[in-house]
Design an enzyme around this catalytic site. Structure first.
Site, PDB file in Angstrom:
ATOM      1  N   ARG A  97      -8.210  43.080  99.965  1.00 39.25           N
ATOM      2  CA  ARG A  97      -7.818  41.673 100.150  1.00 39.25           C
ATOM      3  C   ARG A  97      -7.280  41.375 101.535  1.00 39.25           C
ATOM      4  NH1 ARG A  97      -6.221  42.629  94.909  1.00 39.25           N
ATOM      5  NH2 ARG A  97      -7.653  41.668  93.449  1.00 39.25           N
ATOM      6  N   LYS A 141     -12.697  33.046 113.175  1.00 33.98           N
ATOM      7  CA  LYS A 141     -13.927  32.883 112.389  1.00 33.98           C
ATOM      8  C   LYS A 141     -14.605  34.239 112.290  1.00 33.98           C
ATOM      9  CE  LYS A 141     -15.713  28.761 114.216  1.00 33.98           C
ATOM     10  NZ  LYS A 141     -16.993  28.096 114.461  1.00 33.98           N
ATOM     11  N   GLU A 188     -20.734  29.639 128.670  1.00 33.03           N
ATOM     12  CA  GLU A 188     -19.684  29.253 127.711  1.00 33.03           C
ATOM     13  C   GLU A 188     -18.346  29.042 128.437  1.00 33.03           C
ATOM     14  OE1 GLU A 188     -19.792  28.622 124.433  1.00 33.03           O
ATOM     15  OE2 GLU A 188     -21.519  29.680 123.586  1.00 33.03           O
ATOM     16  N   LYS A 211      -9.277  27.738 124.496  1.00 34.09           N
ATOM     17  CA  LYS A 211      -9.746  27.996 123.124  1.00 34.09           C
ATOM     18  C   LYS A 211      -8.532  28.083 122.183  1.00 34.09           C
ATOM     19  CE  LYS A 211     -12.393  29.579 119.663  1.00 34.09           C
ATOM     20  NZ  LYS A 211     -13.639  30.154 119.230  1.00 34.09           N
ATOM     21  N   GLU A 226     -11.362  23.755 111.952  1.00 41.52           N
ATOM     22  CA  GLU A 226     -12.540  23.056 112.455  1.00 41.52           C
ATOM     23  C   GLU A 226     -12.759  21.672 111.871  1.00 41.52           C
ATOM     24  OE1 GLU A 226     -16.729  24.101 114.355  1.00 41.52           O
ATOM     25  OE2 GLU A 226     -15.744  25.560 113.111  1.00 41.52           O
ATOM     26  N   ARG A 243     -11.581  20.680 116.941  1.00 42.06           N
ATOM     27  CA  ARG A 243     -12.284  21.930 117.228  1.00 42.06           C
ATOM     28  C   ARG A 243     -13.765  21.679 117.534  1.00 42.06           C
ATOM     29  NH1 ARG A 243     -10.732  27.716 114.385  1.00 42.06           N
ATOM     30  NH2 ARG A 243     -12.320  28.941 115.428  1.00 42.06           N
ATOM     31  N   ASN A 286     -18.082  22.432 120.575  1.00 41.83           N
ATOM     32  CA  ASN A 286     -19.530  22.500 120.358  1.00 41.83           C
ATOM     33  C   ASN A 286     -20.332  21.754 121.404  1.00 41.83           C
ATOM     34  OD1 ASN A 286     -19.286  24.101 118.121  1.00 41.83           O
ATOM     35  ND2 ASN A 286     -19.152  22.379 116.704  1.00 41.83           N
ATOM     36  N   HIS A 290     -23.998  22.575 122.031  1.00 39.90           N
ATOM     37  CA  HIS A 290     -24.474  23.410 120.924  1.00 39.90           C
ATOM     38  C   HIS A 290     -25.445  22.687 119.986  1.00 39.90           C
ATOM     39  CE1 HIS A 290     -21.462  26.103 122.404  1.00 39.90           C
ATOM     40  NE2 HIS A 290     -21.730  27.007 121.490  1.00 39.90           N
ATOM     41  N   HIS A 321     -28.436  24.940 119.643  1.00 38.95           N
ATOM     42  CA  HIS A 321     -28.832  25.616 118.394  1.00 38.95           C
ATOM     43  C   HIS A 321     -30.289  25.340 118.060  1.00 38.95           C
ATOM     44  CE1 HIS A 321     -24.407  25.933 116.915  1.00 38.95           C
ATOM     45  NE2 HIS A 321     -24.813  27.065 117.474  1.00 38.95           N
ATOM     46  N   HIS A 332     -27.887  32.913 123.322  1.00 36.88           N
ATOM     47  CA  HIS A 332     -27.061  31.796 122.871  1.00 36.88           C
ATOM     48  C   HIS A 332     -26.467  31.010 124.060  1.00 36.88           C
ATOM     49  CE1 HIS A 332     -24.248  29.453 120.557  1.00 36.88           C
ATOM     50  NE2 HIS A 332     -23.272  29.894 121.333  1.00 36.88           N
TER      51      HIS A 332
HETATM   52  N1  LIG Z   1     -16.486  34.064 115.518  1.00 37.43           N
HETATM   53  C1  LIG Z   1     -16.705  33.098 116.390  1.00 37.43           C
HETATM   54  O1  LIG Z   1     -15.865  32.197 116.579  1.00 37.43           O
HETATM   55  C2  LIG Z   1     -17.954  33.133 117.210  1.00 37.43           C
HETATM   56  C3  LIG Z   1     -18.088  32.275 118.314  1.00 37.43           C
HETATM   57  C4  LIG Z   1     -19.243  32.385 119.086  1.00 37.43           C
HETATM   58  C5  LIG Z   1     -20.224  33.306 118.748  1.00 37.43           C
HETATM   59  N2  LIG Z   1     -20.069  34.113 117.663  1.00 37.43           N
HETATM   60  C6  LIG Z   1     -21.090  35.105 117.305  1.00 37.43           C
HETATM   61  O2  LIG Z   1     -21.141  36.078 118.336  1.00 37.43           O
HETATM   62  C7  LIG Z   1     -22.427  36.680 118.334  1.00 37.43           C
HETATM   63  C8  LIG Z   1     -22.900  36.834 119.755  1.00 37.43           C
HETATM   64  O3  LIG Z   1     -21.979  37.630 120.455  1.00 37.43           O
HETATM   65  P1  LIG Z   1     -22.335  38.303 121.857  1.00 37.43           P
HETATM   66  O4  LIG Z   1     -22.969  37.307 122.726  1.00 37.43           O
HETATM   67  O5  LIG Z   1     -21.114  38.974 122.307  1.00 37.43           O
HETATM   68  O6  LIG Z   1     -23.515  39.306 121.478  1.00 37.43           O
HETATM   69  P2  LIG Z   1     -23.532  40.800 120.908  1.00 37.43           P
HETATM   70  O7  LIG Z   1     -22.308  41.118 120.172  1.00 37.43           O
HETATM   71  O8  LIG Z   1     -24.826  40.976 120.199  1.00 37.43           O
HETATM   72  O9  LIG Z   1     -23.576  41.677 122.241  1.00 37.43           O
HETATM   73  C9  LIG Z   1     -24.668  41.501 123.123  1.00 37.43           C
HETATM   74  C10 LIG Z   1     -25.295  42.825 123.563  1.00 37.43           C
HETATM   75  O10 LIG Z   1     -24.487  43.420 124.568  1.00 37.43           O
HETATM   76  C11 LIG Z   1     -24.197  44.770 124.243  1.00 37.43           C
HETATM   77  N3  LIG Z   1     -22.863  45.009 124.801  1.00 37.43           N
HETATM   78  C12 LIG Z   1     -21.707  44.458 124.389  1.00 37.43           C
HETATM   79  N4  LIG Z   1     -20.704  44.812 125.174  1.00 37.43           N
HETATM   80  C13 LIG Z   1     -21.215  45.619 126.124  1.00 37.43           C
HETATM   81  C14 LIG Z   1     -20.661  46.291 127.251  1.00 37.43           C
HETATM   82  N5  LIG Z   1     -19.358  46.154 127.560  1.00 37.43           N
HETATM   83  N6  LIG Z   1     -21.466  47.022 128.019  1.00 37.43           N
HETATM   84  C15 LIG Z   1     -22.784  47.121 127.723  1.00 37.43           C
HETATM   85  N7  LIG Z   1     -23.369  46.502 126.683  1.00 37.43           N
HETATM   86  C16 LIG Z   1     -22.597  45.764 125.890  1.00 37.43           C
HETATM   87  C17 LIG Z   1     -24.281  44.807 122.745  1.00 37.43           C
HETATM   88  O11 LIG Z   1     -24.552  46.118 122.303  1.00 37.43           O
HETATM   89  C18 LIG Z   1     -25.433  43.855 122.472  1.00 37.43           C
HETATM   90  O12 LIG Z   1     -26.665  44.506 122.632  1.00 37.43           O
HETATM   91  C19 LIG Z   1     -23.309  35.812 117.467  1.00 37.43           C
HETATM   92  O13 LIG Z   1     -23.543  36.476 116.254  1.00 37.43           O
HETATM   93  C20 LIG Z   1     -22.477  34.562 117.227  1.00 37.43           C
HETATM   94  O14 LIG Z   1     -22.729  33.974 115.983  1.00 37.43           O
HETATM   95  C21 LIG Z   1     -18.949  34.045 116.891  1.00 37.43           C
HETATM   96 ZN   LIG Z   2     -21.352  29.098 121.659  1.00 41.30          ZN
END
Ligand SMILES: NC(=O)c1ccc[n+]([C@@H]2O[C@H](COP(=O)([O-])OP(=O)(O)OC[C@H]3O[C@@H](n4cnc5c(N)ncnc54)[C@H](O)[C@@H]3O)[C@@H](O)[C@H]2O)c1
Ligand SMILES: [Zn+2]
Length: 363
Positions: A114, A136, A178, A220, A230, A234, A238, A241, A245, A258
């Protein structure tokens, strides 16, 4: 080193941003009052780039790389490992990775017994300025992205610009779009930092990055604090976005990252805003120039405008032939505009796709 306090109804934590903080992980865990046993969750590529030293100190579970790993199956396997490793209610999960690791590990921590403590150690620029803060967590369902999940705040966020040095170029640029977004939304001086210093950011200068990440994280955090779950406030995050998207979906989440999609989406929002006479042409041009100064956005050949407009419809953002949009009013200020006529959106999207088709590589 800079520290940003996040205070919410049922949680409070620090976002620590600093050159070298990753090396002092144990010290920061102790200071945040977090005891063991610890478990690091990461991915093979990240582990090779920044994690090797950690394996001497902590047990590690690696989940598969990429967005495709963001599934309930991955969470279920991770939970199996957590059970095998006998994590207790006192344990802390440390997510070392980008948004995928953060979302998966955060979600698993939120449901194991939990809920046990989770620490976010973001290793992508996108995760440092965005996904690690705000709580999130979750995974994708085959029907839609991020459909399954929970709001679950971390106990500590530790962002070190040094871990970004080996991040692939497109991933890094993705995070810069971003970061620039926060300037357009809330902070004209942050926007001007891009106009003046983009070359320093592109060189990944650690001190400049520390300042940049801290500014974005503070915005943020501030937005999350005013609106934890949200609602309207919040939603300003976006910006870019809505069309973004649609573009990602139209490219099947493969050819466009993205952040790149958000880059295009912010160009679209600025053009729509000017068309509605809400944003001065000069500001629109500055916004576009700043976005394009980050790098070449990928080609959009094969992306279909009808698909993007359908995606807006699917998002339920269209009502009575009008779309909800976050639009810039001037640099550092946006508004939520409920009634953007669909024909204006259509024309702007078509214009961007036509220009994007003429771009050579890398997409
Ligand atoms: N929770 C939230 O509020 C929120 C907000 C925005 C996005 N997201 C989510 O985040 C995800 C995208 O995250 P991302 O852009 O970080 O992508 P990701 O986590 O897929 O990382 C991108 C790539 O970079 C590599 N990588 C990461 N750090 C590295 C480093 N220091 N050195 C070398 N390689 C490295 C990873 O292995 C991967 O191949 C999506 O799933 C999206 O939905 C969540
Ligand atoms: Zn984004």
């Amino acid at each position: 080193m800079q520290s940003i306090h996040v205070r919410l109804a049922h949680a409070a934590y620090e976002v620590i941003v600093g050159v070298g903080v990753f090396e002092k992980l144990e010290e920061h865990l102790r200071r945040a009052g977090l005891g063991g046993p610890f478990l690091i969750v990461s991915q093979p590529r990240i582990f090779r780039a920044v994690g090797k030293d950690l394996s001497k100190k902590f047990p590690i579970v690696l989940i598969p790389d990429g967005e495709r790993a963001k599934t309930l199956t991955t969470v279920s396997r991770l939970l199996d490992r957590m059970v095998e490793l006998k994590l207790t209610r006192q344990s802390t999960v440390i997510a070392v990775g980008g948004g995928v690791v953060g979302d998966v590990a955060g979600f698993a921590a939120s449901i194991y017994m939990r809920g046990i403590a989770v620490v976010q150690v973001p290793t992508t620029l996108l995760a440092q300025v965005d996904s690690s803060i705000g709580g999130k967590t979750g995974v994708n369902h085959r029907v839609a992205k991020n459909l399954i999940g929970s709001f679950y705040q971390p106990r500590l966020v530790l962002s070190d610009p040094l871990v970004l040095q080996k991040l692939p170029d497109r991933e890094y640029a993705s995070g810069l779009y971003e970061a620039l977004k926060y300037g357009i939304i809330r902070d004209a001086t942050l926007f001007e930092d891009f106009e003046r210093d983009v070359a320093t950011f592109l060189k990944r200068d650690p001190e400049a990055l520390e300042r940049l990440v801290a500014k974005c994280a503070a915005i943020k955090a501030h937005v999350v604090m005013s609106d934890e779950k949200e609602n309207d406030i919040r939603r300003v995050l976006n910006l870019g976005h809505t069309v973004g998207h649609g573009l990602e979906a139209a490219a099947k989440y493969q050819r466009i990252k993205h952040g790149e999609a958000v880059g295009y989406g912010m160009i679209a929002a600025a053009r729509i805003s000017t068309a509605l006479e809400k944003l001065a042409l000069a500001d629109r041009e500055r916004i576009e120039a700043a976005i394009r100064s980050i790098g070449r956005l990928p080609a959009l050949s094969g992306v279909n405008s009808k698909f993007i407009l359908d995606a807006l419809q699917h998002d339920k953002k269209i009502r009575d032939g009008a779309v909800h949009f976050i639009l810039p009013r001037k640099i550092g200020c946006v508004e939520i505009t409920p009634g953007v006529p669909l024909n204006i959106v259509r024309e702007v999207v078509k214009g961007i796709l036509d220009e994007g088709k003429r771009v050579p590589g890398p997409g």
